[in-house]
Each structure stands twice: as structure tokens, then as C-alpha cells.
Design a protein around this motif. Structure first.
Motif, mmCIF file in Angstrom:
data_model
loop_
_atom_site.group_PDB
_atom_site.id
_atom_site.type_symbol
_atom_site.label_atom_id
_atom_site.label_comp_id
_atom_site.label_asym_id
_atom_site.label_seq_id
_atom_site.Cartn_x
_atom_site.Cartn_y
_atom_site.Cartn_z
ATOM 1 N N SER A 83 0.808 -1.211 0.000
ATOM 2 C CA SER A 83 0.000 0.000 0.000
ATOM 3 C C SER A 83 0.842 1.262 0.000
ATOM 4 O O SER A 83 0.475 2.273 -0.598
ATOM 5 C CB SER A 83 -0.933 0.002 1.211
ATOM 6 O OG SER A 83 -0.191 -0.081 2.415
ATOM 7 N N LYS A 157 1.429 10.399 9.346
ATOM 8 C CA LYS A 157 0.060 10.024 8.986
ATOM 9 C C LYS A 157 -0.683 11.253 8.474
ATOM 10 O O LYS A 157 -0.551 12.337 9.046
ATOM 11 C CB LYS A 157 -0.676 9.474 10.218
ATOM 12 C CG LYS A 157 -2.148 9.130 10.008
ATOM 13 C CD LYS A 157 -2.750 8.608 11.306
ATOM 14 C CE LYS A 157 -4.266 8.391 11.196
ATOM 15 N NZ LYS A 157 -4.599 7.307 10.245
ATOM 16 N N ASP A 200 3.746 -0.855 13.491
ATOM 17 C CA ASP A 200 2.971 -0.640 12.266
ATOM 18 C C ASP A 200 1.966 0.466 12.554
ATOM 19 O O ASP A 200 1.080 0.310 13.391
ATOM 20 C CB ASP A 200 2.249 -1.918 11.862
ATOM 21 C CG ASP A 200 1.539 -1.795 10.504
ATOM 22 O OD1 ASP A 200 0.892 -0.762 10.275
ATOM 23 O OD2 ASP A 200 1.631 -2.739 9.701
ATOM 24 N N ASN A 202 -0.507 1.631 10.845
ATOM 25 C CA ASN A 202 -1.902 1.276 10.556
ATOM 26 C C ASN A 202 -2.491 0.412 11.668
ATOM 27 O O ASN A 202 -3.661 0.560 12.025
ATOM 28 C CB ASN A 202 -1.989 0.541 9.216
ATOM 29 C CG ASN A 202 -1.679 1.443 8.047
ATOM 30 O OD1 ASN A 202 -2.107 2.587 7.999
ATOM 31 N ND2 ASN A 202 -0.916 0.936 7.094
ATOM 32 N N GLU A 203 -1.675 -0.475 12.223
ATOM 33 C CA GLU A 203 -2.132 -1.311 13.329
ATOM 34 C C GLU A 203 -2.360 -0.465 14.577
ATOM 35 O O GLU A 203 -3.298 -0.702 15.344
ATOM 36 C CB GLU A 203 -1.098 -2.411 13.607
ATOM 37 C CG GLU A 203 -1.579 -3.509 14.549
ATOM 38 C CD GLU A 203 -2.709 -4.337 13.966
ATOM 39 O OE1 GLU A 203 -3.494 -4.894 14.778
ATOM 40 O OE2 GLU A 203 -2.817 -4.435 12.728
ATOM 41 N N LYS A 206 -5.684 1.170 14.282
ATOM 42 C CA LYS A 206 -6.698 0.250 13.774
ATOM 43 C C LYS A 206 -8.060 0.474 14.420
ATOM 44 O O LYS A 206 -9.102 0.428 13.757
ATOM 45 C CB LYS A 206 -6.237 -1.201 13.995
ATOM 46 C CG LYS A 206 -7.187 -2.255 13.453
ATOM 47 C CD LYS A 206 -6.632 -3.650 13.709
ATOM 48 C CE LYS A 206 -7.563 -4.728 13.184
ATOM 49 N NZ LYS A 206 -7.025 -6.098 13.444
#
Length: 301
Positions: A83, A157, A200, A202-203, A206
Motif C-alpha cells: 500500500s 500520517k 505498524d 496502521n495497526e 486500527k
């Protein structure tokens, strides 16, 4: 110079992805290169670019000896599985097309500006690559004075037209999120740091909403419903990555998300007005009702 090279690497990858499994001969590639950059593409330069693409993006441009054509095997599938690479390629491709067509497409292309602190983004990402601690002068919206912080930059981010840095703040002795548009100045120190194993971003977010780092005890399963056109809109553009459809009754659709409700979450729900109804949990429904009543009181008065 670096940005020009990245532009060419991205163009090369995108060109071979578009070519698919048929690939391109060096002559066909040269014609495309001349059309794009107005110069001859030598085999030596091409081979140098192939090596750079492999090192930078992990993407191999191979030569099929049977046809003497070059290709990226399973190109689109390979890009979709990464991604971050997909984002990079899409971003550069769109930017390149916009730059290329600025005169010819003047007045015909509209994009949103993301003004917040992009001047710091390159420096932060360089420090991330070098694993170097940053010294940041930071000023909150609620404060008239800035403060100096030392942050190990773990990640960046983008959210709601703002860029954020996520890292370990030594003054707070905790993981923190800072908006780039509130950074007054930034300096890369000589102090190194080690990335936490398995980190991570994204984790990390989440079960969060926006840039708030949620605690497990704050997470709720929120159910809401919408009808007709609004249900289709929410289906195509979910309000959270965890969103899924759990029930359908005619044109009424019930969705579920798993997140930690915060101000950003309530603002997101409120923007839909009477086109979305929260069903549960009761605490979320009640809080949303209170916020809407406060808004209504402004107009009743």
C-alpha cells in the motif's frame, strides 16, 4: 535533482504496469521516454534506473529473453500488495499529470490543497530513514507559548488535510501525535533511536478514529443505519476501516464500526444530520443527542 530522478523512477514503474504482461521493447520504451521527456533513453541509463527502482521500491523490471521485452511480472498485483508503494506511485503519477497538463488543462482540474506543515515532511521522513531523534519547537492551539520536545519519529500520517508525526516523546515519556502545522521549527539531532519491533502505524490506529491513540478499554462496537442514497454513499466511502454491513431491510442498511469514540468521531457522525441514526451503544447515542441539542440551541436562541 533527487525529485527529478524519483519522477523518472515512478514514470518507469507506471509505464511498465500499464504495459502489462506484454511488456515493452527497448525501442518502444525509448519512444515513450522521448515523448515524455524530450530526449533519447539510452540502454545504459535504463539499466541504471532499473537497479534504482529495484533498490528503492523492491520492484523488478525483468527481461523476457524469448521476446526481448521488459516487463514487471504481476505488476498491478505486486503494487496492490504494497500500500505504501501504491500510494507513492499514485501520488507522483497524479502530480506529474497535473504538472504536465497545467497549461493545456487550465481551469479544468480542481484538487484540494493540504497546507499543513508539508515543509517539515521531507525532514521528518529523512530522520525516519536515518533513525535520528528530532528536536521540535511545538506550539499547541491552546497555548500562546511554544515548547521544545525531543521526539523519535516512528511514522507520519495524513488525516483531514493535515499531516501528523507519531513518535516517542522523551519529555512525556510516552507515544505522542503532533500536527505538522503546529511545528514552529524542527532540527535533526545526532542522537539515534531504535524502532520498536513490529511497529505498524496502521495497526496502531486500527481501532482509533482520526489521530487519537485509543486504549483498549475505550473501544466500542457502534451500530448505525442509513437509508437509500446515503446508505450507498456510506457503503462506497466508509467512515472507518472497520466498517461493515450487518443488516439490510429494503433500502435501509445497518452498519457496524469498531472504534474508540472521540470528538472527531462525533463530528463525523453529526455531519450526516438526519441521514444517519446511531442505534447502539446507548452512551454513544446519548452523547450524540446532547451534542446535537447544543447545536440546535444556538439557532433556537
Amino acid at each position: 535533482m533527487i525529485s527529478e530522478l524519483i519522477d523518472k523512477y515512478i514514470w518507469l514503474v507506471q509505464t511498465f504496469i500499464d504495459a502489462g504482461d506484454n511488456g515493452l521493447t527497448i525501442e518502444e520504451l525509448n519512444r515513450k521516454w522521448e515523448h515524455r521527456y524530450g530526449e533519447t533513453y539510452s540502454r545504459r541509463t535504463f539499466n541504471n534506473h532499473r537497479l534504482a527502482v529495484a533498490e528503492s521500491f523492491g520492484i523488478e523490471i525483468e527481461c523476457d529473453r524469448r521476446t526481448n521485452k521488459y516487463l514487471i511480472r504481476y505488476g498491478k498485483e505486486a503494487i496492490d500488495s504494497e500500500s505504501s508503494i501504491k500510494w507513492l506511485i499514485n501520488t507522483f503519477t497524479v502530480n506529474n499529470l497535473l504538472s504536465l497538463g497545467k497549461e493545456r488543462l487550465s481551469g479544468r482540474v480542481a484538487v484540494e490543497d493540504i497546507p499543513s506543515g508539508q515543509m517539515h515532511l521531507t525532514g521528518i521522513m529523512t530522520a525516519m530513514l536515518d533513525c535520528k531523534q528530532l528536536e521540535i519547537e511545538y506550539q499547541k492551539y491552546v497555548s500562546l507559548e511554544s515548547e521544545t520536545l525531543h521526539v523519535d519519529p516512528y511514522a507520519v500520517k495524513e488525516y483531514e488535510k493535515r499531516w501528523y508525526i507519531i513518535g516517542w516523546c522523551h519529555e512525556r515519556n510516552a507515544l505522542r501525535v503532533y500536527s505538522l502545522d503546529r511545528i514552529v521549527s524542527i532540527y535533526e539531532t545526532q542522537m539515534g533511536f531504535e524502532m520498536p519491533e513490529g511497529f505498524d502505524v496502521n495497526e496502531l490506529f486500527k481501532e482509533s478514529f482520526g489521530t487519537y491513540i485509543a486504549q483498549p478499554e475505550e473501544v466500542r462496537v457502534v451500530r448505525f443505519k442509513a437509508v437509500g442514497k446515503q446508505a450507498k454513499y456510506l457503503h462506497d466511502l466508509p467512515i472507518h476501516p472497520s466498517q461493515r454491513e450487518i443488516e439490510r431491510d429494503g433500502d435501509c442498511v445497518t452498519f457496524l464500526v469498531r472504534t474508540a469514540p472521540n470528538d472527531a468521531f462525533y463530528m463525523e457522525l453529526m455531519k450526516y444530520g438526519n441521514r444517519l441514526e446511531v442505534i447502539s451503544p446507548e452512551e454513544v447515542r446519548d452523547h450524540l443527542k446532547e451534542e446535537m441539542e447544543k447545536a440546535l440551541s444556538l439557532y433556537n436562541n
